[in-house]
Write a protein that holds these residues in place. Structure first.
Motif, short mmCIF file in Angstrom:
data_model
loop_
_atom_site.label_atom_id
_atom_site.label_comp_id
_atom_site.label_asym_id
_atom_site.label_seq_id
_atom_site.Cartn_x
_atom_site.Cartn_y
_atom_site.Cartn_z
N ILE A 377 0.84 -1.21 0.00
CA ILE A 377 0.00 0.00 0.00
C ILE A 377 0.87 1.25 0.00
N GLY A 378 1.89 1.27 0.80
CA GLY A 378 2.75 2.44 0.90
C GLY A 378 3.43 2.50 2.25
N ASN A 379 3.72 3.70 2.68
CA ASN A 379 4.39 3.90 3.96
C ASN A 379 3.63 4.92 4.78
N ILE A 380 3.59 4.69 6.07
CA ILE A 380 3.03 5.70 6.97
C ILE A 380 4.20 6.27 7.77
N ARG A 381 4.17 7.56 7.99
CA ARG A 381 5.30 8.13 8.71
C ARG A 381 4.89 9.19 9.73
N ILE A 382 5.68 9.27 10.77
CA ILE A 382 5.47 10.26 11.83
C ILE A 382 6.75 11.09 11.88
N GLU A 383 6.57 12.40 11.86
CA GLU A 383 7.74 13.25 11.65
C GLU A 383 7.68 14.52 12.51
N PRO A 384 8.39 14.54 13.64
CA PRO A 384 8.50 15.80 14.38
C PRO A 384 9.43 16.76 13.63
N TYR A 385 9.09 18.03 13.66
CA TYR A 385 9.90 18.97 12.88
C TYR A 385 10.19 20.27 13.62
N LEU A 386 11.16 20.97 13.11
CA LEU A 386 11.52 22.29 13.62
C LEU A 386 11.77 23.19 12.42
N LYS A 387 11.14 24.35 12.43
CA LYS A 387 11.30 25.30 11.32
C LYS A 387 11.80 26.63 11.87
N LEU A 388 12.98 27.00 11.44
CA LEU A 388 13.58 28.23 11.94
C LEU A 388 13.65 29.27 10.82
N PRO A 389 13.24 30.49 11.12
CA PRO A 389 13.24 31.51 10.05
C PRO A 389 14.64 32.04 9.80
N VAL A 390 14.94 32.32 8.54
CA VAL A 390 16.21 32.97 8.24
C VAL A 390 15.99 34.48 8.07
N LYS A 391 14.73 34.85 7.96
CA LYS A 391 14.40 36.27 7.95
C LYS A 391 12.98 36.45 8.52
N ASN A 392 12.63 37.70 8.78
CA ASN A 392 11.31 37.95 9.37
C ASN A 392 10.20 37.63 8.35
N LEU A 393 9.09 37.14 8.87
CA LEU A 393 8.06 36.60 7.99
C LEU A 393 6.76 37.40 8.07
N GLY A 394 6.05 37.37 6.97
CA GLY A 394 4.72 37.97 6.93
C GLY A 394 4.73 39.48 6.97
N THR A 395 3.53 40.04 6.97
CA THR A 395 3.41 41.49 7.00
C THR A 395 3.80 42.04 8.37
N GLY A 396 3.63 41.21 9.39
CA GLY A 396 4.01 41.65 10.73
C GLY A 396 5.50 41.65 10.97
N ASN A 397 6.26 41.14 10.00
CA ASN A 397 7.73 41.08 10.09
C ASN A 397 8.20 40.46 11.39
N MET A 398 7.71 39.28 11.66
CA MET A 398 8.07 38.62 12.91
C MET A 398 8.86 37.33 12.63
N PRO A 399 9.86 37.03 13.47
CA PRO A 399 10.63 35.80 13.27
C PRO A 399 9.86 34.59 13.80
N ILE A 400 8.96 34.10 13.00
CA ILE A 400 8.07 33.01 13.44
C ILE A 400 8.81 31.68 13.32
N MET A 401 8.97 31.01 14.44
CA MET A 401 9.56 29.67 14.40
C MET A 401 8.49 28.65 14.78
N SER A 402 8.60 27.52 14.17
CA SER A 402 7.54 26.53 14.37
C SER A 402 8.13 25.17 14.70
N THR A 403 7.37 24.46 15.45
CA THR A 403 7.69 23.07 15.69
C THR A 403 6.37 22.30 15.67
N GLY A 404 6.45 21.02 15.58
CA GLY A 404 5.20 20.27 15.52
C GLY A 404 5.42 18.83 15.11
N LEU A 405 4.34 18.20 14.77
CA LEU A 405 4.39 16.78 14.42
C LEU A 405 3.52 16.53 13.20
N ASN A 406 4.14 15.97 12.18
CA ASN A 406 3.38 15.63 10.97
C ASN A 406 3.17 14.12 10.88
#
Lengths: 414, 183
Positions: A377-406
């Protein structure tokens, strides 16, 4: 409803001019009343709560990355020992067997000769060498069979093992001729050598086929696609993370069993909180006496990732790590900010932006993941992640960093 | 880019339904000032107004799951709760008082221009000096637009009594305005 008098509106408007209440002070009292009358559910156990707060998330992410790095280091040292055999078998398994067979037979020949020279009274070289060559064949077969079962065949180990067998058997070989009375110095072992080589080839043929299968498996490449969904926790420098969500499609190309490249399109919903330190929308200038004290941002965006994937442990259950860059395309950004005016509660303002910013390759991605094969059928995967900004994001110009689980599902396209 | 004056109601309500203090704080601070003005117009003094305000917000948070966005805005719904809380407060204060049936009297008029000339503080001062029930009737009738039957049901008084209180309130306001004019 009554027929309203003309002065109703006057009274209403006049009363609206009354000074506002000290909301911050009154909220403190209200908070106490709420705690008494509407207590929040019992706090989660300390460790669980800690794991889900800012520091805990940072700890979990760092620990995951360190664990992945350690695994990579440990496995890379193990890989070094298997690299040599891979080189051999990648070129030609048949050649490898032939070469090894020749080396073994050469050793056999040399040993036989030295034995013959040391004792010229041998009259039955064939008989003397037979147990030895048989031992060699047995040693090779055992070695290859054992290593095959481990999926690793080390040339050095194989050679060492064979040499050890030779040196052990040398003693028997040296002893054996002393008991023989006949002397045939010019007895040729050529016939014996050819037979030995043929015998080895026959014995090693099934092993060669298995090695070929492993090579085919190692060179597994091709496209794969999948879907992914997960929970996102976004924050400004890991301060007061807010829960969001992500879902999307992924497409990847596996160069071999270890290395792949992945991209896709994610629909992200991110929420962030800022205490006013970073929130700087374009055109915003701090008016004298006005201070932004809290910003609650909510964004809906497209994310375009481009990641390299390395499979640390492969098999039915595999462990992998990815890194790469993501581009953010903001679809909708809502910012609700609270401000103080002359150190008094000033109120709220609400700003909304649509399709305002595109942040190309503005976020670095790190993740480690566990993948489980679900048959064909395929593969199922669980993936914790970390996303770090290299520059400020969005109109608010904020360094949004994210973590989570996919959590995702992938399927090869072949 | 667009500017909007209101917070997304659905998010506030959802957060408050989940008893999320952070969202409750947001809702509280957003509507605190306007609700405080309302409470002041029903209460005798600032302390009573704060008590009504806090009681009202507690009811808002306790009953927010009953709020139906299709029927009214959150502001209107909260305003209704605040008024009912103010009336409850009034009842608690006047529980020993026996309801008296008053005869309906002539409804004296108030000059709009005279009211216009008064400041917000003066109007509030006049309202706060009305007897509690009279003040409530005046507010409900003048500001909220209830009729005497509705006021009677809310305050558990007859329509006639409601009319009498309104008349008394108007008399008091007219006298106050006249006194101010003379001054």
């Amino acid at each position: 409803m009554n027929k309203r008098h003309p002065y109703n509106n006057i009274i209403e408007r006049k009363l609206e001019q009354l000074p506002g209440a000290d909301a911050a002070h009154l909220w403190n009292d209200m908070h106490a009343i709420l705690d008494k009358n509407m207590p929040q559910k019992k706090e989660k156990r300390r460790i669980v709560a800690w794991l889900f707060n800012d520091k805990g998330l940072l700890f979990l992410t760092t620990a995951s990355i360190i664990a992945a790095m350690s695994s990579l280091f440990f496995l890379s040292t193990k890989e070094n020992s298997t690299n040599s055999i891979k080189k051999i078998v990648t070129v030609s398994p048949d050649k490898f067997i032939e070469d090894e067979g020749e080396k073994i037979s050469e050793s056999s020949k040399e040993n036989t000769r030295s034995a013959n020279e040391s004792d010229s009274k041998t009259n039955n070289n064939l008989a003397a060498t037979a147990p030895l060559t048989s031992t060699f064949s047995h040693a090779i077969k055992n070695n290859l069979a054992t290593k095959q079962s481990e999926k690793y065949i080390s040339k050095n180990q194989l050679r060492q093992s064979i040499q050890a067998t030779i040196s052990n058997d040398k003693e028997h070989f040296h002893i054996a001729p002393f008991g023989l009375m006949t002397s045939h110095k010019d007895f040729s072992i050529a016939t014996n050598y050819d037979k030995e080589k043929l015998s080895l080839n026959r014995q090693l043929k099934p092993v060669a086929n298995k090695v070929k299968a492993i090579i085919r498996d190692n060179n597994k490449n091709g496209l794969y696609t999948g879907i992914i969904s997960g929970v996102d926790l976004s924050s400004i420098h890991f301060h007061a993370a807010r829960t969001g969500a992500t879902k999307g499609l992924i497409i990847g190309y596996a160069f071999n069993k270890k290395w792949s490249i992945e991209s896709g399109l994610f629909w992200d919903k991110k929420r962030v909180y800022d205490d006013g330190s970073y929130f700087k929308p374009p055109g915003y200038t701090a008016t004298s006496g006005i201070t932004i004290v809290a910003v609650n941002g909510k964004s809906r965006l497209y994310e375009l990732p481009l990641n390299i994937k390395y499979t640390i442990i492969s098999g039915k259950r595999s462990l992998f790590a990815t890194t790469g860059l993501s581009s953010y395309f903001m679809r909708l950004e809502n910012y609700d900010y609270e401000y103080l005016q002359n150190n008094q509660p000033g109120g709220h303002n609400y700003i909304s932006y649509k399709n305002e910013t595109k942040n190309w390759f503005s976020v670095v991605n790190f993740s480690i993941g566990y993948s489980q094969k679900l048959g064909d059928i395929g593969n199922i995967r669980i993936e914790p992640y970390l996303k770090l900004p290299v520059k400020n994001l969005g109109t608010g110009n904020m360094p949004i960093m994210s973590t989570g689980l996919n959590i995702g599902f992938t399927k090869p396209l072949r | 880019m667009s500017f909007e004056s209101a917070l997304p109601e659905q998010d506030l309500i959802k957060g408050c339904t989940l008893n999320d203090r952070r969202v409750q704080e947001l809702l509280y601070k957003q509507y605190c000032s306007s609700m405080m003005v309302l409470c002041k117009s029903y209460a005798k003094n600032e302390e009573d107004a704060i008590e009504v305000l806090q009681d009202g917000f507690l009811k808002v948070f306790q009953q927010i799951d009953r709020y139906d966005a299709r029927k009214s805005s959150i502001y209107t719904w909260m305003r209704t709760i605040m008024i009912r809380t103010a009336i409850d407060f009034l009842r608690r204060q006047n529980k020993k008082n026996v309801a008296i049936e008053w005869k309906e009297e002539h409804d004296p008029g108030i000059e709009a221009e005279a009211l216009q000339r008064m400041s917000a503080q003066q109007i509030l001062y006049m309202l706060q000096h009305l007897p509690a029930t009279t003040r409530a009737v005046f507010n409900l009738y003048i500001t909220e637009g209830y009729n005497h039957r509705e006021i009677g049901e809310l305050l558990k008084i007859s329509e006639g009594t409601s009319k009498w209180h309104l008349s008394e309130a108007r008399k008091y306001l007219i006298n106050s305005l006249k006194a101010k004019e003379r001054a």
